[in-house]
Scaffold this active site. Sequence first.
Site, PDB file in Angstrom:
ATOM      1  CB  THR A  11      -1.040  -0.073   1.148  1.00  0.00           C
ATOM      2  OG1 THR A  11      -0.205  -0.148   2.449  1.00  0.00           O
ATOM      3  CG2 THR A  11      -1.945  -1.063   1.219  1.00  0.00           C
ATOM      4  NE  ARG A  34      -1.124  -2.260   9.021  1.00  0.00           N
ATOM      5  CZ  ARG A  34      -0.072  -1.449   9.908  1.00  0.00           C
ATOM      6  NH1 ARG A  34      -0.440  -1.323  11.243  1.00  0.00           N
ATOM      7  NH2 ARG A  34       0.688  -0.413   9.387  1.00  0.00           N
ATOM      8  CG  ASP A  56      -1.625  -6.258  11.552  1.00  0.00           C
ATOM      9  OD1 ASP A  56      -0.569  -6.690  11.631  1.00  0.00           O
ATOM     10  OD2 ASP A  56      -1.856  -5.210  12.402  1.00  0.00           O
ATOM     11  CG  ASN A  83       7.794  -3.770   1.412  1.00  0.00           C
ATOM     12  OD1 ASN A  83       8.853  -3.295   1.404  1.00  0.00           O
ATOM     13  ND2 ASN A  83       6.723  -3.308   1.667  1.00  0.00           N
ATOM     14  CE1 TYR A 149      13.054  -0.951  10.491  1.00  0.00           C
ATOM     15  CE2 TYR A 149      15.431   0.194  10.125  1.00  0.00           C
ATOM     16  CZ  TYR A 149      14.065  -0.431   9.583  1.00  0.00           C
ATOM     17  OH  TYR A 149      13.958  -0.488   8.320  1.00  0.00           O
ATOM     18  CE  LYS A 153      13.544  -4.052   8.054  1.00  0.00           C
ATOM     19  NZ  LYS A 153      12.744  -4.706   7.152  1.00  0.00           N
ATOM     20  N   PRO A 179      18.138  -1.841   1.501  1.00  0.00           N
ATOM     21  CG  PRO A 179      15.849  -1.672   0.828  1.00  0.00           C
ATOM     22  CD  PRO A 179      16.582  -2.486   1.770  1.00  0.00           C
ATOM     23  N   GLY A 180      19.356   1.510   1.696  1.00  0.00           N
ATOM     24  CA  GLY A 180      19.701   2.443   2.456  1.00  0.00           C
ATOM     25  C   GLY A 180      18.557   3.321   2.646  1.00  0.00           C
ATOM     26  CG  PHE A 186      11.208   4.175   7.009  1.00  0.00           C
ATOM     27  CD1 PHE A 186      10.871   2.798   7.114  1.00  0.00           C
ATOM     28  CD2 PHE A 186      12.259   4.809   7.515  1.00  0.00           C
ATOM     29  CE1 PHE A 186      11.703   2.191   8.044  1.00  0.00           C
ATOM     30  CE2 PHE A 186      13.078   4.167   8.434  1.00  0.00           C
ATOM     31  CZ  PHE A 186      13.015   2.768   8.624  1.00  0.00           C
TER      32      PHE A 186
HETATM   33  P1  NDP Z   1       6.218   2.824   3.966  1.00  0.00           P
HETATM   34  O1  NDP Z   1       5.780   3.210   5.506  1.00  0.00           O
HETATM   35  O2  NDP Z   1       5.929   3.550   3.001  1.00  0.00           O
HETATM   36  O3  NDP Z   1       5.440   1.280   3.642  1.00  0.00           O
HETATM   37  C1  NDP Z   1       5.277   0.237   4.783  1.00  0.00           C
HETATM   38  C2  NDP Z   1       4.365  -0.620   4.360  1.00  0.00           C
HETATM   39  O4  NDP Z   1       4.490  -1.814   5.299  1.00  0.00           O
HETATM   40  C3  NDP Z   1       3.094  -0.226   4.231  1.00  0.00           C
HETATM   41  O5  NDP Z   1       2.460  -0.796   2.916  1.00  0.00           O
HETATM   42  C4  NDP Z   1       2.103  -0.773   5.414  1.00  0.00           C
HETATM   43  O6  NDP Z   1       1.066  -0.958   4.865  1.00  0.00           O
HETATM   44  C5  NDP Z   1       3.235  -2.137   5.490  1.00  0.00           C
HETATM   45  N1  NDP Z   1       2.905  -2.629   7.057  1.00  0.00           N
HETATM   46  C6  NDP Z   1       3.496  -2.033   8.121  1.00  0.00           C
HETATM   47  N2  NDP Z   1       2.761  -2.747   9.158  1.00  0.00           N
HETATM   48  C7  NDP Z   1       2.035  -3.579   8.826  1.00  0.00           C
HETATM   49  C8  NDP Z   1       1.471  -4.676   9.187  1.00  0.00           C
HETATM   50  N3  NDP Z   1       1.321  -4.862  10.657  1.00  0.00           N
HETATM   51  N4  NDP Z   1       0.916  -5.635   8.633  1.00  0.00           N
HETATM   52  C9  NDP Z   1       0.738  -5.652   7.228  1.00  0.00           C
HETATM   53  N5  NDP Z   1       1.419  -4.608   6.441  1.00  0.00           N
HETATM   54  C10 NDP Z   1       2.213  -3.691   7.541  1.00  0.00           C
HETATM   55  O7  NDP Z   1       7.676   2.272   4.252  1.00  0.00           O
HETATM   56  P2  NDP Z   1       8.730   1.559   3.369  1.00  0.00           P
HETATM   57  O8  NDP Z   1       8.196   1.287   1.899  1.00  0.00           O
HETATM   58  O9  NDP Z   1       9.887   2.721   3.349  1.00  0.00           O
HETATM   59  O10 NDP Z   1       9.219   0.347   4.039  1.00  0.00           O
HETATM   60  C11 NDP Z   1       8.967  -0.927   3.434  1.00  0.00           C
HETATM   61  C12 NDP Z   1       9.990  -1.838   3.910  1.00  0.00           C
HETATM   62  O11 NDP Z   1      11.141  -1.393   3.834  1.00  0.00           O
HETATM   63  C13 NDP Z   1      10.268  -2.019   5.522  1.00  0.00           C
HETATM   64  O12 NDP Z   1      10.219  -3.299   6.035  1.00  0.00           O
HETATM   65  C14 NDP Z   1      11.292  -1.134   5.910  1.00  0.00           C
HETATM   66  O13 NDP Z   1      11.737  -1.602   7.276  1.00  0.00           O
HETATM   67  C15 NDP Z   1      12.216  -1.447   4.920  1.00  0.00           C
HETATM   68  N6  NDP Z   1      13.126  -0.391   4.445  1.00  0.00           N
HETATM   69  C16 NDP Z   1      12.954   0.777   4.490  1.00  0.00           C
HETATM   70  C17 NDP Z   1      14.018   1.942   4.038  1.00  0.00           C
HETATM   71  C18 NDP Z   1      13.614   3.294   4.113  1.00  0.00           C
HETATM   72  O14 NDP Z   1      14.593   4.111   4.168  1.00  0.00           O
HETATM   73  N7  NDP Z   1      12.282   3.879   3.543  1.00  0.00           N
HETATM   74  C19 NDP Z   1      15.156   1.500   4.084  1.00  0.00           C
HETATM   75  C20 NDP Z   1      15.604   0.189   4.334  1.00  0.00           C
HETATM   76  C21 NDP Z   1      14.576  -0.923   4.595  1.00  0.00           C
HETATM   77  P3  NDP Z   1      -0.448  -0.543   5.685  1.00  0.00           P
HETATM   78  O15 NDP Z   1      -0.176   0.478   6.628  1.00  0.00           O
HETATM   79  O16 NDP Z   1      -1.349  -0.642   4.763  1.00  0.00           O
HETATM   80  O17 NDP Z   1      -0.612  -1.746   6.801  1.00  0.00           O
HETATM   81  C1  8X3 Z   2      15.677   2.101   6.913  1.00  0.00           C
HETATM   82  C2  8X3 Z   2      17.152   2.872   6.501  1.00  0.00           C
HETATM   83  O1  8X3 Z   2      19.072   3.947   7.934  1.00  0.00           O
HETATM   84  O2  8X3 Z   2      16.919   5.122   7.991  1.00  0.00           O
HETATM   85  O3  8X3 Z   2      15.950   0.794   7.041  1.00  0.00           O
HETATM   86  O4  8X3 Z   2      17.250   2.950   9.109  1.00  0.00           O
HETATM   87  S1  8X3 Z   2      17.609   3.728   8.007  1.00  0.00           S
END
Ligand code: NDP
Ligand code: 8X3
Length: 249
Positions: A11, A34, A56, A83, A149, A153, A179-180, A186
């Site tokens: 999403t 969700r 969820d 993800n 966190y 990871k 990813p960084g 996020f």
């Molecule tokens: P976003 O917040 O944009 O997206 C997070 C996604 O996770 C949303 O679609 C959310 O959907 C879903 N989510 C969160 N909690 C739940 C849950 N309990 N059940 C189902 N779905 C859930 O963040 P990102 O796209 O950045 O994050 C995606 C992944 O990438 C994560 O694992 C994050 O740790 C990782 N990551 C992100 C980085 C960054 O800098 N952005 C760097 C490295 C890794 P909904 O709210 O609809 O449930």
């Molecule tokens: C997300 C990247 O560096 O903000 O995993 O933790 S960082």
Amino acid sequence: MEKIAIVTGATSGIGEAITRKFLSDGMRVIITGRSSEKLDSLKVEFGDKVHVLCFDVRDREFTKLALDSLPEKWRDIDILVNNAGLALGLEPEFEGNFDDWDTMIDTNIKGLLTMTRYVVPCMVKRGKGHIVNIGSVAGDAAYANGAVYCASKAAVKTLTDGLRIDLANTPIRVTLLKPGLVETNFSNVRFHGDTDRAANVYKGITPLTGDDIADAALYAVKAPEHVQIAEILILATHQANGSTIVRKV
Ligand code: NDP
Ligand code: 8X3
């Protein structure tokens, strides 16, 4: 025959970008998360190419019910993208918030395990499949005020390695993407909706986009069958690791 992927957290951010990338490559995608509103709008946009499952990942029972509800033509999942995940808070480990810790651990570690436990046995039975787990540079080493966190990871990295070992006698491939700094929702989530604080995270540096990570995901799943892309670390150009980020001010 077009491949079927399931993407958790489709999403927003990286999950949405991977969904769009896979769809544009001709796959069908089971989109999960969700936020039913966002899932419905993706359904309107992509029609029969997507199937919506709203759940969820922390709720094991409901996750199973959702997966069990898949119609026959969506059951043979070729690619699982784990993800869904989040960071909550940024404070010293000795001052952290218990609820934030539980949410991160239950989502990032246990949610990923639940999906793996429910989806991978069918891949093993069919003798084909690919699991792409979204880890992070944060899993390579702790950074200040982010230990829980980072630990979650690091666990994703270890669980991914373990799965790869346990599937080594099958044709199923396992990839970890780390990813960084990626500009998504996020940091808004991490800072509980404090958008100014979230915007500061990306100040003075060109961050990655969800699409950059989606490119790597597609590369991994499109590699020839005998090639297993085990791990990819993707950083912004002015980032060297989880805590070294050079900003232009
Ligand atoms: P976003 O917040 O944009 O997206 C997070 C996604 O996770 C949303 O679609 C959310 O959907 C879903 N989510 C969160 N909690 C739940 C849950 N309990 N059940 C189902 N779905 C859930 O963040 P990102 O796209 O950045 O994050 C995606 C992944 O990438 C994560 O694992 C994050 O740790 C990782 N990551 C992100 C980085 C960054 O800098 N952005 C760097 C490295 C890794 P909904 O709210 O609809 O449930
Ligand atoms: C997300 C990247 O560096 O903000 O995993 O933790 S960082």
